[in-house]
Scaffold this active site. Sequence first.
Site, PDB file in Angstrom:
ATOM      1  N   HIS A 103       0.764  -1.253   0.000  1.00  0.00           N
ATOM      2  CA  HIS A 103       0.000   0.000   0.000  1.00  0.00           C
ATOM      3  C   HIS A 103       0.796   1.306   0.000  1.00  0.00           C
ATOM      4  CE1 HIS A 103      -3.066  -2.879   0.650  1.00  0.00           C
ATOM      5  NE2 HIS A 103      -3.999  -2.051   1.023  1.00  0.00           N
ATOM      6  N   HIS A 142      -3.756  -1.609  -4.107  1.00  0.00           N
ATOM      7  CA  HIS A 142      -4.982  -0.895  -3.696  1.00  0.00           C
ATOM      8  C   HIS A 142      -5.005   0.425  -4.455  1.00  0.00           C
ATOM      9  CE1 HIS A 142      -8.166   1.039  -1.554  1.00  0.00           C
ATOM     10  NE2 HIS A 142      -8.171   0.205  -0.528  1.00  0.00           N
ATOM     11  N   GLU A 194     -14.114  -8.121   1.630  1.00  0.00           N
ATOM     12  CA  GLU A 194     -14.803  -6.816   1.609  1.00  0.00           C
ATOM     13  C   GLU A 194     -15.247  -6.492   0.181  1.00  0.00           C
ATOM     14  OE1 GLU A 194     -12.570  -4.500   5.232  1.00  0.00           O
ATOM     15  OE2 GLU A 194     -11.601  -4.429   3.284  1.00  0.00           O
ATOM     16  N   CYS A 236     -10.191   3.500   8.115  1.00  0.00           N
ATOM     17  CA  CYS A 236     -10.332   4.218   6.851  1.00  0.00           C
ATOM     18  C   CYS A 236     -11.647   4.975   6.745  1.00  0.00           C
ATOM     19  CB  CYS A 236     -10.180   3.253   5.677  1.00  0.00           C
ATOM     20  SG  CYS A 236     -11.230   1.784   5.784  1.00  0.00           S
ATOM     21  N   CYS A 237     -12.717   4.447   7.336  1.00  0.00           N
ATOM     22  CA  CYS A 237     -14.051   5.012   7.089  1.00  0.00           C
ATOM     23  C   CYS A 237     -14.323   6.358   7.760  1.00  0.00           C
ATOM     24  CB  CYS A 237     -15.124   3.998   7.485  1.00  0.00           C
ATOM     25  SG  CYS A 237     -15.119   2.507   6.445  1.00  0.00           S
TER      26      CYS A 237
END
Length: 645
Positions: free
Chosen positions: A163, A213, A333, A429-430
């Site tokens: 990432h 990602h 996910e 992250c959200c």
Amino acid sequence: MDSKKYSTHLTMNEVKINDNFWNSIIERVRKEVIPYQYNALQDKIDGAEKSYCIENFIKAGKIAEAIKNGKNVPVYPADKWVYDDNNCDENAFHGWVFQDSDVYKWLEAVGYSLKSQPDEKLKAQADKFIDIICKAQLDNGYLDTLYIINNRDEVFTNLKDFHELYCFGHLAESAIAYYQGTGEKKLLEATYRFADLICDTFNEKGIHGYPGHEIAELALVKLYNLSGNKKYLDTASFFIEERGKKPYYYDIVLGKETVNDNYHYNQAHIQPKDQTEAVGHAVRGVYLYSAMADLVKINNDDELYNACAKIWDNIVNKKMYITGGIGATVDGEAFSFNYDLPNDLAYSETCASIGLIFFARRMSEISNDKIYSEVIERALYNCVLSSMAEDGKSFFYVNPLEVLPEASRKDSRKRHIKPIRQKWFSCACCPPNLARLISSLSEYIFNENDNTIFINQFIGSQVKTKKCDIYIESSFIEDGKIDITVSNVKESFSLKVRIPEYVKNYTVKSPAYTTVQDGYINAEIDKECEINICFEIKPRLVKCSNRVRANVGKAAICRGPIVYALEEADNGKDLQMLTINQNAQLIYNDDGSITAQGYREEPDDTLYYDYNVSRKEEMKLTFIPYYKWGNRGENEMNVYIRLDK
């Protein structure tokens, strides 16, 4: 695809929000969510999972300084997705491999917030973080704390899993937002240095890799739009062109023969231009599709557009929840197979709906088809808003459509379903993603091209354009009314107002000539005028395809863009016992709830018995907006209810 139809969204420089519904939400993000997340990033929230984010940047800054001074620095393993005190040295990197991105998204939200509402204290806090981040940057421009702290020799060696390019993407987005919000260039200059390193590394003569990602592609396009430097656009195109080529880059790096295992997970199974179905990790997918749509518009790329259009159709017609949630399965996910939309197992990650909104806005700028704004509205008022508590201090990562708290505790298949919002997440992250979207909401209201201004969202606001000034007074959520004042008209143009797909009746009062075209009310404007629109917004029963097995014989209650839900707090336990007649009168109340007469079946403890008609008693059912559920403690929740004929 007709490039003459292309439009551009109007930005925060031009649009200011003043809306009965949204003002309090935007202020909640500014006054509660952003300060709360500032503390969370520094591990100052009691009882919350640790972030380690700022701690990592401080560690990396010390390493960078030591390297500049010619000192030997330690090396630690960089071989896991997540690091904690149980599996690594206390001086090593801690958290998830993408931990840096949390502070970048927070800074992006701050940049947007400062643009609309200057705040010296908040700016000082952001500048403090920016100083810490910039001290961690290596002389060659590299900036990722995992590898700076743990092992500099392994930079860019595991693009598939670790990432670095994802973190760069969020760095770039935050730097642009902060520069545009404050005029400060320090973080932007650091971003350009890292971007230059990436462009020099990944190209036809260099590494033929691409992000595991996605989001670097999206960010590089933004850097190109800001700077005009074509190498950023070329590298974004390079990443998308290389993705999915065989032999797979990741296989080459790992020294194995090309196989197809798991390449659907990060949308690298085939080249993006050949993809027709949304597959794999949902957030990665919509970030990729958003970048593809950006390149369609810049390069007028028919081939890439056809891929975007087919993927879009697959999402909204076969893989999207009524709430605008996407990514049905916890396994990866990810997007599941067509029409697989279980309510009680739904993953429906907040970040995925936010990414869907990004994709939708870009597609709307290509074709100006209202369907894209419909989906933005659906996701925004339901899945996205649901993820934040009314006090701004707890959050949902997963947004299910049915919750039984006992199952969340006892059934391993449902442990991802939380009956109450969480203070924070180690994989966080959200919450900052939510903050950056809400803080930039003004960029989703209007589109404009040479001869038309489109009103896509019915949010009270004012905008200044080269054509005119527009002021919208909206009580759309309350009563469907929108009053549009057009002033300071400098040239003739068409003003197009979206007619929502759920509206069957409406009235328009306007001195300007109006017609209906492609689902828009079209007013030809050549002078100052006022346009009054009233959309009839009634509560309604909504069914989904009978291919969705979970919802056969059921319906959801909706009013306007808002999906409603039953909660145990209003209707008692065992919500599966409740039914409603398909002709029941649905009453909208002043508090925003909807009530209707329905029935509760009497429970039968006998496991199996010869069929008979279940006994039931009449009762008043109460439905609340889905985004409000979970604010009254742990209790059951259902979106869908069984229908009685």
